[in-house]
Structure formats: C-alpha cells, structure tokens
Scaffold this motif. Structure first.
Motif, PDB file in Angstrom:
ATOM      1  N   ASP A 501       0.844  -1.204   0.000  1.00 14.37           N
ATOM      2  CA  ASP A 501       0.000   0.000   0.000  1.00 14.37           C
ATOM      3  C   ASP A 501       0.876   1.250   0.000  1.00 14.37           C
ATOM      4  O   ASP A 501       0.981   1.984   0.989  1.00 14.37           O
ATOM      5  CB  ASP A 501      -0.934  -0.004   1.215  1.00 14.37           C
ATOM      6  N   HIS A 503       0.401   4.059  -1.299  1.00 11.25           N
ATOM      7  CA  HIS A 503      -0.353   5.289  -1.049  1.00 11.25           C
ATOM      8  C   HIS A 503      -0.465   5.585   0.445  1.00 11.25           C
ATOM      9  O   HIS A 503      -0.463   6.744   0.857  1.00 11.25           O
ATOM     10  CB  HIS A 503      -1.738   5.204  -1.690  1.00 11.25           C
ATOM     11  N   LYS A 504      -0.527   4.520   1.252  1.00 13.94           N
ATOM     12  CA  LYS A 504      -0.597   4.719   2.697  1.00 13.94           C
ATOM     13  C   LYS A 504       0.766   5.154   3.253  1.00 13.94           C
ATOM     14  O   LYS A 504       0.828   5.923   4.223  1.00 13.94           O
ATOM     15  CB  LYS A 504      -1.077   3.441   3.383  1.00 13.94           C
ATOM     16  N   GLU A 507       0.877   8.762   2.647  1.00 16.51           N
ATOM     17  CA  GLU A 507       0.041   9.448   3.639  1.00 16.51           C
ATOM     18  C   GLU A 507       0.769   9.577   4.971  1.00 16.51           C
ATOM     19  O   GLU A 507       0.679  10.608   5.649  1.00 16.51           O
ATOM     20  CB  GLU A 507      -1.272   8.697   3.827  1.00 16.51           C
ATOM     21  N   ALA A 508       1.501   8.542   5.350  1.00 16.05           N
ATOM     22  CA  ALA A 508       2.256   8.593   6.602  1.00 16.05           C
ATOM     23  C   ALA A 508       3.349   9.652   6.578  1.00 16.05           C
ATOM     24  O   ALA A 508       3.715  10.213   7.615  1.00 16.05           O
ATOM     25  CB  ALA A 508       2.868   7.226   6.896  1.00 16.05           C
ATOM     26  N   LYS A 512      -0.627  12.981   0.059  1.00 13.83           N
ATOM     27  CA  LYS A 512      -1.974  12.477  -0.236  1.00 13.83           C
ATOM     28  C   LYS A 512      -1.839  11.146  -0.951  1.00 13.83           C
ATOM     29  O   LYS A 512      -1.003  10.987  -1.853  1.00 13.83           O
ATOM     30  CB  LYS A 512      -2.732  13.469  -1.111  1.00 13.83           C
ATOM     31  N   GLY A 513      -2.661  10.183  -0.565  1.00 11.08           N
ATOM     32  CA  GLY A 513      -2.626   8.874  -1.177  1.00 11.08           C
ATOM     33  C   GLY A 513      -3.976   8.471  -1.739  1.00 11.08           C
ATOM     34  O   GLY A 513      -5.008   8.692  -1.111  1.00 11.08           O
ATOM     35  N   TYR A 515      -6.003   5.220  -4.139  1.00  6.69           N
ATOM     36  CA  TYR A 515      -5.907   3.816  -4.553  1.00  6.69           C
ATOM     37  C   TYR A 515      -6.909   3.556  -5.669  1.00  6.69           C
ATOM     38  O   TYR A 515      -8.077   3.947  -5.574  1.00  6.69           O
ATOM     39  CB  TYR A 515      -6.194   2.902  -3.357  1.00  6.69           C
ATOM     40  N   ASN A 539      -1.856   4.839  -6.299  1.00  6.36           N
ATOM     41  CA  ASN A 539      -1.422   3.444  -6.372  1.00  6.36           C
ATOM     42  C   ASN A 539      -2.427   2.681  -7.235  1.00  6.36           C
ATOM     43  O   ASN A 539      -3.563   2.451  -6.828  1.00  6.36           O
ATOM     44  CB  ASN A 539      -1.361   2.856  -4.962  1.00  6.36           C
TER      45      ASN A 539
END
Length: 574
Positions: A501, A503-504, A507-508, A512-513, A515, A539
């Motif tokens: 993941d 995209h996550k 984000e962390a 911006k993520g 999917y 992603n």
C-alpha cells in the motif's frame, strides 16, 4: 587570505549556477559554509544517487551542466549509478566530491578511498585539484568539458585540506570561458541535398543532439520545406511536435505506428544527433541498401555499428540552418515535397494500421487494469502545453514510451539507454523545481519506486506538488515475463514483491494517497491529485500477466516461442 572553500563557492557563482543538488557531509562543509548566503540554492536530497539524478535532469532541461555535490567515500560511491546514466544519456553534469585530505592518504582516515580510478571510465574527464589557488581553474575546466561538444558528466575531486587551506587572493586565475562549437561544412550540406534528390523514401531521425543544439525551429523548417517524414528519439522527442503532420512520433520500432515500416522501408536515413544503438538493432533494422547520413557533434559516434555513406561532424542546428538556406536558394521545396508525397501517404496509412492493434488495450475495461490503459489515461490527461511526464521502470517505461504524445520539447523524461531504475522521483522533483507552474506527472513501476522512495519526502519537504502514479503489477514485471518467455517460468525470488500500500506510506509521510483498481477511476484520481496542491501518490493495480514488447526484447528470443511471436506481432514489430 581566502580559503579553498570560498574560492569554490565564488567560482560556482561566477558560472551562474543557480542550484546545487546535494547531500551534506564533513568533507564538503568548507564549500557549504560559503554558499549559505550566495545566489546559489543548495537543494538537499535523502540519497546521493537522487541528488545526481536531479542534477542530470536539470542539465537535460536547461542544456547547461547540472551540478551535484557529494561527500567522500560512501557519498561518492552512492553517486556512481546516476553518473553512469548521465554518461549514456549525454547529460551535461558536473559532480563535485569531497575526499580525504592529501596529508591523510593511506593513514586509514575516515571515508578514505581512491575515487578517481573508480569514476574515470564513466566520465568525460576526471579531475583532482591539489592546490587551493587553482580551484577556479579546475571548475572552469569541468564546466567547459561537461557542456561542450557532446555533453556528458565531469568529475571534480576537492580534498578537504585543500578546501580548508588559506591562500593569498593575489595572482589567482579565474578563467571564464564559454565554448560554442558549430562547425558546418557547406560541401556536406550540398551532398545531403544531392542524396535527397536521388531518394524516394527518406526519413529523418532527430535525437538528443537536436535538443542540445536547440535546433527545434530549424528542424521544423527543414521538414516542412522538404516534406521528409521525421521521427524523434531520446531527448530529441518533442523537438518537432508529435502532432505535426510530418512527424510520426517515436522512432522506436516497438511503438505502435509507422516506425517499423519507415525504418525497414527507407532508402535514405538522415540521423540528426541520434545514435545507432540497440533501439535500431545496431543498424540492422534498416534496409541493407539504404543510404545513411549521420550528423553528430562527436566524431567517434559516427559510423558506430554500421557504415555511413555521408559523415557530417556538425552542430545539428547550424547544419539545419545551412540546409534551409540552401533549399531556399535552390528553390527545391516544391520538387522535394512532390517527390516524397507518396512516401508520406504510405507512412500515414502504416501509422493508422500500426496503431489499430493497440487501441483495444489503450481503451481496455479489464480489471486488473491493462498498463496501456493507464498510460493512455495519463497521456490524455496531461494534454496542456508545458505538461511534463516522467517515466521510470522496466515495463512501465515501455508502456508510457509507446503511448506518450509529446507536444513540447524537454517535457518527457526517462532514464534512456542505461535502463536505470529509480530515476523517477528525482527527475520529477527536478522538473517541478525547474517548472514550478507546470503540472508534473510521474508514472513509475512498483519495483522502481523502492529505489528512491524517500525522495517523496523531499518533494513534501520542499513543497514540490508532483503526482506519482504507480503501476503496481506486484513485482518486477519485465524480468518476470522475460523469464517466462526464456525459461518457461518465473523465479518467485527476485520477480515477485506482492501487494504494497504505497499510497498509505505516502500518507504517513504527510502526502496524499489514492488507490485505484477500476480503469474508470483513473481520470478522477488524476483530477483529485492535481487539485490537491500537495505531493500525491496514486497506487494503481495493473495486470501482472501483461507482457510488454520490452520484456520480449529482454528475453532475446526472437521468434523462438509462440508467445514471443504473438507479442511482437501485436506491436507491429518483427
């Protein structure tokens, strides 16, 4: 008294360097301290490889040497891959590296190693300055060499005790030489026109040399005045827009369109700053009876892999300017255009027929998403003047390369012939830094994204709102498919990554993520990403079973398997 570090900074300012891409270290601190309040911006990355990739992209886009600065030992070795990429891509680059002090050589000092022997085969010139008062001279040599003739990387090593040394400013030479190399042999121009008069199916292939010579407008004039169909390659893409009626896009035979028919059917090929590499099967792709004219600023490049009927050592722009004047003087435009009109019509038909098999994939509704559908969505979305697309990966770079419509020069970046993964985020960051008001979209494979992933943090930290689209096929797709073609199966170890993941992770980091699993969601995701005003990762789950023509080439199977034959035929290749 003045220190070597101050002399270095002042010499770089004199060279009108605006940005130095770097990762800090003790051996280059003596330069850092004098750049703090200078007109030069120090752009810091998370890895030396990324710093040099950014400098390389900067050099490509500006046509002037990009500058990277790294520390000794591991800082230096981390930079090597990007230097090799710059050498293969002919990117103007100056790499400045610190090293252990002269007095500490062979004493087991921190980060000591012999650096020049390692990098010397990879650069145009490798320099070490052992006297502080000569630093401006060596910086001048580095810039002259990197930017003149055929561009490329130059290495300059500055020992830390030389940087710290204090010398009298009296008598220090500060050379500042600018070289413009534009030789044109008018007799050769006459011969080019004479050979065209005897041809019926000529093609032009304009490469990076056309870009670095800033020859786009002259190329357009020459093509329009003669009616010769033109293809572009490498960083020459966009020197004449793909949308021009006489431009048939990329010269790569694997690209859907007319390239294969043109390359194999031409009776005369005019290379303008392009190299006869693997992409043309080392010259064997062309008709054995075809006449070859090769124009290049670098004499050693002419005649590589195949005999050339007319060798022209020249700057591409100046050659085209002379050719255009001669066409006008001799009033050849009408006769040339009439002579080649039938050939152009044949290529227009071949272009339509060559693209037909790929249309179903560009428009595919399949889930998982066909990677050509993803490439097509990006190509259609990035349609504004000035939009920049960066491609990174094995299959991913192939899919984008055979899809992208390039309307403006200097707006499409990929690794090039070195096939180097990991360039994507640094290139995208450099592009956004260079063109802050333009949209920058990076399409990258899930394998490639692992190399310099933390440069996404650099994008966030430096407020560079790039959009990164990951073509996530769960692993190293090009290697996986080439193994399947070559040995009948893929080795799980080394070709499979699995679902991550990404995209996550973005984000962390504060970005911006998004999917995406459905092709219908790609365009809305792009709209949302570019509206966000912050670095964003999309992603996208793509089909892990789709084989690219690049994978077939890597397998080196030719027609030995039915799958290889089927894949190659589907892209109009042989």
């Amino acid at each position: 008294m003045i220190s070597g570090g101050q002399l270095s900074a002042e010499a770089l300012v004199q060279k009108e360097v605006d940005t130095i891409f770097t990762l800090s270290g003790g051996h280059i601190t003596p330069i850092y301290q004098y750049l703090e309040n200078s007109p030069i911006t120090l752009f810091d990355t998370r890895h030396e490889q990324a710093a040099v990739f950014m400098a390389e992209a900067w050099g490509r886009m500006t046509r002037k040497p990009g500058v990277a600065m790294v520390t000794a030992g591991p800082g230096f070795t981390n930079a090597l891959t990007a230097v090799a990429n710059a050498r293969f891509a002919n990117s103007p680059l100056v790499l400045i590296s610190g090293c252990v002090g002269i007095d500490c050589i062979e004493k087991l000092d921190l980060q000591d190693m012999r650096q020049r022997p390692v990098i010397e085969p990879m650069v145009k010139k490798a320099l070490i300055c052992h006297k502080a008062d000569r630093i401006p001279e060596f910086i001048d040599i580095a810039f002259r060499t990197a930017g003149s003739g055929r561009p490329g990387p130059v290495y300059l090593e500055l020992p830390v005790d030389v940087l710290n040394a204090a010398v009298s400013p009296d008598g220090i030479k500060t050379p500042h030489t600018v070289i413009q190399s534009h030789p044109v042999d008018l007799n050769k121009v006459e011969q080019i026109l004479s050979m065209l008069e005897n041809a019926t199916q000529p093609v032009i292939i304009a490469g990076s040399g056309a870009w670095y010579a800033d020859g786009g407008s002259q190329l357009v004039e020459f093509v329009e005045s003669t009616g010769i169909p033109v293809f572009t390659s490498a960083f020459g893409r966009g020197t004449i827009p793909d949308t021009h009626p006489l431009c048939f896009e990329s010269s790569l035979a694997i690209r859907p369109g007319a390239a294969l028919v043109a390359n194999t059917g031409a009776d005369l090929v005019l290379f303008l700053g392009a190299r006869m590499s693997l992409y043309y099967l080392f010259g064997d792709l062309f008709n054995a009876q075809a006449k070859i004219i090769q124009v290049d600023i670098e004499p050693e490049e002419i005649g590589r892999n195949r005999s050339v009927d007319l060798a022209v050592v020249s700057d591409v722009r100046e050659l085209l300017k002379a050719a255009n004047r001669l066409v006008r003087k001799k009033k050849k435009s009408d006769s040339f255009r009439q002579r080649f009109a039938g050939w152009v019509s044949a290529l227009e038909k071949a272009d339509e027929e060559g693209k037909a098999p790929a249309k179903s994939d560009w428009q595919s509704e399949n889930i998982p998403i066909h990677p050509l559908r993803l490439a097509s969505e990006i190509n259609q979305f990035m349609d504004r003047k000035g939009d920049i697309v960066v491609a990174d990966g094995g299959d991913t770079q192939v899919w984008m390369g055979i899809t992208r419509t390039i309307r403006n020069s200097g707006r499409y970046l990929d690794a090039g012939l070195y096939g180097c993964l990991g360039v994507g985020i640094p290139y995208a960051n450099a592009a956004k830094l260079r063109y802050p008001d333009q949209r920058v979209c990076l399409i990258i494979g899930d394998g490639s994204v692992g190399f310099n992933f933390m440069e996404f943090e650099t994008a966030l930290r430096k407020n560079l709102p790039i959009v990164m689209v990951i073509s996530n096929d769960l692993g190293w797709g090009m290697i996986r498919h080439s193994q399947e073609l070559r040995i009948g199966h893929a080795s799980e170890n080394g070709t499979y990554i699995g679902k991550v993941d990404y995209h996550k992770l973005v984000e962390a980091l504060g970005g911006k993520g998004l999917y995406v699993e459905d092709p219908a969601d790609i365009k809305p995701a792009l709209e949302e990403a570019f509206a966000a005003g912050i670095a964003t990762c999309i992603n996208v789950m793509t089909d892990p079973t789709t084989v690219s023509p690049g994978s077939v080439a890597l397998a080196n199977l030719g027609g030995y398997t039915a799958q290889a034959q089927k894949t190659v035929r589907s892209f109009g290749s042989t």
